[in-house]
Write a protein that holds these residues in place. Structure first.
Motif, PDB file in Angstrom:
ATOM      1  N   VAL A  57     -52.632  62.190  38.866  1.00  0.00           N
ATOM      2  CA  VAL A  57     -53.513  63.305  37.980  1.00  0.00           C
ATOM      3  C   VAL A  57     -54.291  62.464  36.690  1.00  0.00           C
ATOM      4  N   ALA A  58     -54.058  61.462  36.241  1.00  0.00           N
ATOM      5  CA  ALA A  58     -54.315  60.816  35.198  1.00  0.00           C
ATOM      6  C   ALA A  58     -55.545  60.273  35.544  1.00  0.00           C
ATOM      7  N   VAL A  59     -55.555  59.536  36.944  1.00  0.00           N
ATOM      8  CA  VAL A  59     -56.751  58.796  37.495  1.00  0.00           C
ATOM      9  C   VAL A  59     -57.930  59.916  37.529  1.00  0.00           C
ATOM     10  N   GLY A  60     -57.995  60.981  37.698  1.00  0.00           N
ATOM     11  CA  GLY A  60     -58.767  62.074  37.502  1.00  0.00           C
ATOM     12  C   GLY A  60     -59.205  62.251  36.069  1.00  0.00           C
ATOM     13  N   GLN A  61     -58.297  62.328  35.329  1.00  0.00           N
ATOM     14  CA  GLN A  61     -58.314  62.486  34.024  1.00  0.00           C
ATOM     15  C   GLN A  61     -59.276  61.314  33.249  1.00  0.00           C
ATOM     16  N   THR A  62     -58.993  60.281  33.756  1.00  0.00           N
ATOM     17  CA  THR A  62     -59.754  58.845  33.342  1.00  0.00           C
ATOM     18  C   THR A  62     -61.357  58.980  33.486  1.00  0.00           C
TER      19      THR A  62
ATOM     20  N   ARG B  92     -66.623  52.683  29.811  1.00  0.00           N
ATOM     21  CA  ARG B  92     -65.787  51.768  30.849  1.00  0.00           C
ATOM     22  C   ARG B  92     -64.269  52.472  30.561  1.00  0.00           C
ATOM     23  N   GLY B  93     -63.654  52.345  31.796  1.00  0.00           N
ATOM     24  CA  GLY B  93     -62.179  52.918  31.624  1.00  0.00           C
ATOM     25  C   GLY B  93     -61.248  51.821  32.571  1.00  0.00           C
ATOM     26  N   SER B  94     -60.015  51.886  32.331  1.00  0.00           N
ATOM     27  CA  SER B  94     -59.042  51.173  32.873  1.00  0.00           C
ATOM     28  C   SER B  94     -58.127  51.942  33.699  1.00  0.00           C
ATOM     29  N   LEU B  95     -58.458  51.921  34.887  1.00  0.00           N
ATOM     30  CA  LEU B  95     -57.283  52.626  35.992  1.00  0.00           C
ATOM     31  C   LEU B  95     -55.986  51.857  36.082  1.00  0.00           C
ATOM     32  N   THR B  96     -56.178  50.796  36.061  1.00  0.00           N
ATOM     33  CA  THR B  96     -54.857  49.878  36.073  1.00  0.00           C
ATOM     34  C   THR B  96     -54.291  50.263  34.819  1.00  0.00           C
TER      35      THR B  96
END
Length: 344
Positions: free
Chosen positions: A73-78, A282-286
């Motif tokens: 869920v947080a990946v989509g939120q990112t 920019r975001g950090s998916l990791t």
């Protein structure tokens, strides 16, 4: 630094540039993922001291599936946060995905495959609606996604009639199963994170996506259809929420109209703890994945001391708040230091 030859004037905060001659500590702290990883290491070390059982094999196998769902869920939120937005409809998307697959996934109804397809299509449509309204009318994302969440919850209540539903056995077997000792939900989350990371960092589409979030005016001047990327962020967030709902239904075996409520705030907290700026860019998916792991282990540790939900919520909220403040404070301090060294 620029993308597509255009300056990123007024862009969102980026990972702080540090010199190769700087000490190792500042170099590591200059990257949000490193800070998130350090927080996870510290938490697990503290957990081992305070409660060894919370880091045992049984405890980890119980915690990791929930952390994996949060990460999905947080990946989509990112992706939405990278576009300077926030998706508060993920709770409704999770609940709808879980209900559809649980209520209609039996062979006597639609069958598992069709039920999953309908669940994903319905949540994807909700995400498209959010993105279209935000971009077409310029309404605040918070207002739009809250309204969409209300619609999704209303649909869930209408379809369920107020009753819980039982997930199909085949879905349950997959959701609670393991391969080589690794829970299937963790493997699914890993695939989602790696795939999203490769697209964002290794393709032109991903770089344009980040540019749109960092500097919409520059992206528009470069001929990029900025609305398309914003809409896609909301659509993907809703799709991932629906997918997480499908997996959650299988893991819990039953589902209710409030199944997704527990994942709304953690999805946002994981993004911030992972180092993605709420201003976009920019975001950090990791980092987001590490933030989800941090939240999962924190919940595990607190539950070893108390089963009172109110106490758990208070303790977790305080620790999450402190973690977010520390993350933002370190980033701000390092950024100011870099600006003093190189004003340009």
């Amino acid at each position: 630094m620029s993308l597509l030859g255009l300056p990123l004037a007024g862009a969102a905060p980026q990972p702080v540039a540090v010199r190769a001659t700087d000490p190792l500590g500042p170099r590591l702290l200059g990257w949000p993922t490193s800070r998130a990883a350090a927080a996870v290491v510290v938490l697990f070390a503290v957990s081992a001291v305070l409660s060894g059982a919370s880091v045992g094999r049984t405890a980890l196998l119980a915690m990791l599936p929930f952390a994996a769902l949060t990460a999905i869920v947080a990946v989509g939120q990112t992706l939405v946060v990278q576009q300077a937005g926030l998706d508060l409809s993920v709770a409704g998307g999770i609940s709808l995905g879980a209900l559809v697959v649980a209520r209609y996934g039996d062979a006597a109804q639609w069958g598992l495959g069709l039920a999953i397809a309908v669940a994903l299509a319905a949540t994807l449509l909700a995400g498209l609606v959010s993105g279209l309204v935000v971009t077409a009318f310029g309404l605040p994302p918070l207002v739009v996604t809250i309204a969409v969440n209300a619609l999704l919850i209303g649909l869930v209540q209408f379809l369920s009639g107020g009753y819980s539903a039982q997930a199909p056995e085949a879905l349950t077997e997959f959701a609670v199963g393991r391969t080589l000792g690794v829970p299937h939900l963790v493997l699914v989350a890993a695939v989602v994170i790696v795939a999203a990371q490769l697209v964002l960092k290794g393709t032109v589409v991903g770089r344009r996506f980040e540019l749109v979030g960092a500097n919409r005016l520059a992206a528009h001047a470069a001929g990029i259809n900025t609305r398309r990327y914003t809409i896609s962020a909301y659509a993907l967030s809703a799709l991932l929420a629906g997918g997480a709902g499908v997996l959650l239904a299988g893991f819990l075996r039953t589902t209710t109209s409030s199944a997704g409520d527990a994942y709304l705030l953690p999805s946002v907290a994981a993004v911030v703890l992972g180092g993605t700026a709420l201003t976009g860019g920019r975001g950090s998916l990791t980092g987001t994945a590490l933030g989800a792991l941090f939240l999962g282990q924190l919940t595990q540790l607190v539950q070893t001391y108390t089963q009172t939900t109110a106490v758990q919520n208070v303790v977790q909220s305080v620790i999450i708040g402190v973690g977010i403040v520390v993350q933002l404070s370190i980033a701000t301090r390092l950024r100011r230091r870099a600006i003093r060294r190189n004003p340009t």
